[in-house]
Structures are given as structure tokens and as C-alpha cells.
Design an enzyme around this catalytic site. Sequence first.
Site, PDB file in Angstrom:
ATOM      1  N   HIS A  92       0.823  -1.206   0.000  1.00  0.00           N
ATOM      2  CA  HIS A  92       0.000   0.000   0.000  1.00  0.00           C
ATOM      3  C   HIS A  92       0.864   1.267   0.000  1.00  0.00           C
ATOM      4  O   HIS A  92       0.591   2.213   0.737  1.00  0.00           O
ATOM      5  CB  HIS A  92      -0.930  -0.004   1.212  1.00  0.00           C
ATOM      6  CG  HIS A  92      -2.247   0.675   0.965  1.00  0.00           C
ATOM      7  ND1 HIS A  92      -2.346   2.016   0.630  1.00  0.00           N
ATOM      8  CD2 HIS A  92      -3.518   0.200   0.985  1.00  0.00           C
ATOM      9  CE1 HIS A  92      -3.610   2.339   0.483  1.00  0.00           C
ATOM     10  NE2 HIS A  92      -4.353   1.249   0.693  1.00  0.00           N
ATOM     11  N   GLU A 132      -1.812  -0.239  -6.274  1.00  0.00           N
ATOM     12  CA  GLU A 132      -1.935  -1.477  -5.507  1.00  0.00           C
ATOM     13  C   GLU A 132      -2.196  -2.641  -6.460  1.00  0.00           C
ATOM     14  O   GLU A 132      -3.303  -2.826  -6.933  1.00  0.00           O
ATOM     15  CB  GLU A 132      -3.059  -1.346  -4.484  1.00  0.00           C
ATOM     16  CG  GLU A 132      -2.893  -0.188  -3.511  1.00  0.00           C
ATOM     17  CD  GLU A 132      -4.185   0.158  -2.800  1.00  0.00           C
ATOM     18  OE1 GLU A 132      -4.799  -0.765  -2.215  1.00  0.00           O
ATOM     19  OE2 GLU A 132      -4.600   1.332  -2.855  1.00  0.00           O
TER      20      GLU A 132
END
Length: 386
Positions: free
Chosen positions: A200, A352
Site C-alpha cells: 500500500h 496497488e
Amino acid sequence: MLLSHGAKKWYSYIVNGLTEEFKMYVKEISKNFTDKKVTEILVENQQGLRASFCTLGARISDLSIPSQNGRESLILSLTHLEDEATYHTYYGATVGRVAGRIGPEPLSLGQEALALTPNEGTTHLHGGPEGLDLANWDYEIEEGADQVSVIFSLVDPAGHNGYPGNLSARVIHSLDQDNCWTVRYEASIDAPSYWNPTNHVYFNLNGNAQAPITNHILQVEASHMIPLTPAGLPLGGTWALDQHPGLDLRLADQTLGQVNDRHPQEEQLAIRGNGLDHAYVLDAPVPVGQAHALGHGQEVAPQGTLIEPASGRQVKVWTDRPCAVIYTHNHQVPGLILGGKEQVPYIGVSFETQVAPDAPHHPDMGSIVLTPDQPALSETCFKLTW
């Protein structure tokens, strides 16, 4: 060759008679976050690209380059790691077992009904309330011919956050002399379960945690994206971006600010905080486990390119995952301090890489089932230029 955990100074080494010099430093950055020491490992290559990796969440905690101002960080990171316990930012962390949201509808694997622990209303987000991002991972350091790898490992017990099976996972962060940061995920399990991790990280190529990324250009080689409900869950199916040009990231002549400014016309932007928070279905992911091999030599076109036009700084992305969730940090986190001031919206952009969110409820979007007879492997490579 594995290197000692106890190194307390910068040093370099020579591999096979070549001056492949990496600087490395290992230091303890917090004693009180968990019941074990939380350790940060700093690696710097000959070009001055410096990465910091942390045992908390097997995360990348900083990525910086030399500049006229000394050094500038190109990702969002917390000044005080303890703030993660308060604000749960996920910055740079390994998230899972499953990244993204899983809705409250019933789930089962074989004959077994599952009840994943919710942590966003009735939704299960990023692996649950105590996901892999808050685990304190074991680590070792390995030197290769032209890179240094930090190998994080853990065993996540069966039942944690509702997941079946004892999960053995490794997350391998590598930095090489071609300015590639690569993340590799390896996992095995003793009973069927779900596995769909990601990193992330939020990039901000301004080198200033108070300067929004609305000036950045992001190209993503995806002709389809996944529309969302207001709760951030997939509506079902994909949208062809030829029919939704306002959300198309294949264009090279638009900034992220210009994309997000379309929220009055684009409901998909409006429902997610006036910005992107969507999975793009990549047209041509690389073969499994080949992101670094193909990316560091730029043998194939990247799946994504992020550019800050004024400085010319770029990040190119290669991945073997079918989707990339693009999130432009649309919300302010009250009280969170970045760069000495309270965090502002649009301060970073994530890339992501993963299988589509809520995949267990949308089997047409790909399987995330991990079984004892089929260990999992995935890899993403980020190549920086400045």
C-alpha cells in the site's frame, strides 16, 4: 549470502570482484509498538536511491533520492511509526491476507462457511482489524550479484481475522543498481483459504509531503476498470474505458488533478471522495514472477507510469497481477501530521497490484483461493528515474 541483523553502521561490500557497492544500516526504531523489537533496514545503491524497510507490516517505510535539499522522499511515510496505531494509514505496508474490501455476503470454501472479521462497518477491509500490516515480521538480509533483499516472514495462524488455514508467508523487498524496488510475495498454507496481498505504498514525486499529486501524470495500460458502489465494493462486471473516457488513464496529456476534477460529471469519482479509488484491469500483466526480470531491463512496456512533469521524476511499474487499484488519497485524516503539517487530501497516489477486490463474491474477476497443493507467488517491480 545472509548478513547479520546486528550491523550498526553504514558499510559496503564487493560482489564477485565488482564494485557493486550497497550501503546498509540496521537500526531499531521503536521498542514499544508490539511485544518484539520493530526494526528498520536501510539500503542505498550507488545512484543514491535509499530504501527503508520495516518489520512492522513488512513495509517500505521510506524511499528517497539525493537532491539539492539533501534528500527528498518520494513516498508517504510517518515521522513517528507509533502514529500507525492511531491512524492506521497502511502507508507502505503489506496488506492482507486479502487486500481491498470483501462484502458481507455469505462466503464458503468447499463445505466450510467463512465469517471474515469486519472492520469497516460490515465490510472486511485489507485483511481485517489486525491484518498483516500490523504484524511484526521476522527478517533476514540477503545479498545478490546486483541487489540487496530484505526477506520478511511470518506464520499467520488459522482463524485469525476469520481466515482458515495456517499461512506461511514471505515478502521479499529488493533494491538493485538499476533503481528498481521489487516486492515479491510467496505463500503456502495447510488448508484452503484466501490470499490476495498488495503493498500500500503512496507515491508523491514532488518530494514534499504537503504538495498534492494533482500535478502528476499517471498512465495505466488498462482498457477496463471496475465500477464501485458508494461503499467501495464492486458493482459487478467491468466498464470499457472507451465508453467512459473521463476515467481513462491511458492518456498521456492529463494530470491526476484534471481527472479528479471531473467528479461533478463522473459519479464514480464523486462517490469515492471526489477522486480515484478504483481497480483498473491491466491489459497485459507480465508472466508470474517475471516483473523484475522484465522490468529492470525494460524489456517490455510497463503496466503503469507515474510522472511529475516539472522535475522529470518517473516511476514505471511492471506486475504479474491482473489489476491495479489506483487511489489518490482523497480524504484528509484529521490530526495526522505529514511534513510538519496536518495532512491534506490528494497527497499521494497508490498503485496497488492485486487480483480484483471482493473476488470471492465475483468469481469471474479471478480466483484468490490458496490451497495446500499450490503455493502462491507474485511480483511487482517499481523502477525510478530522476
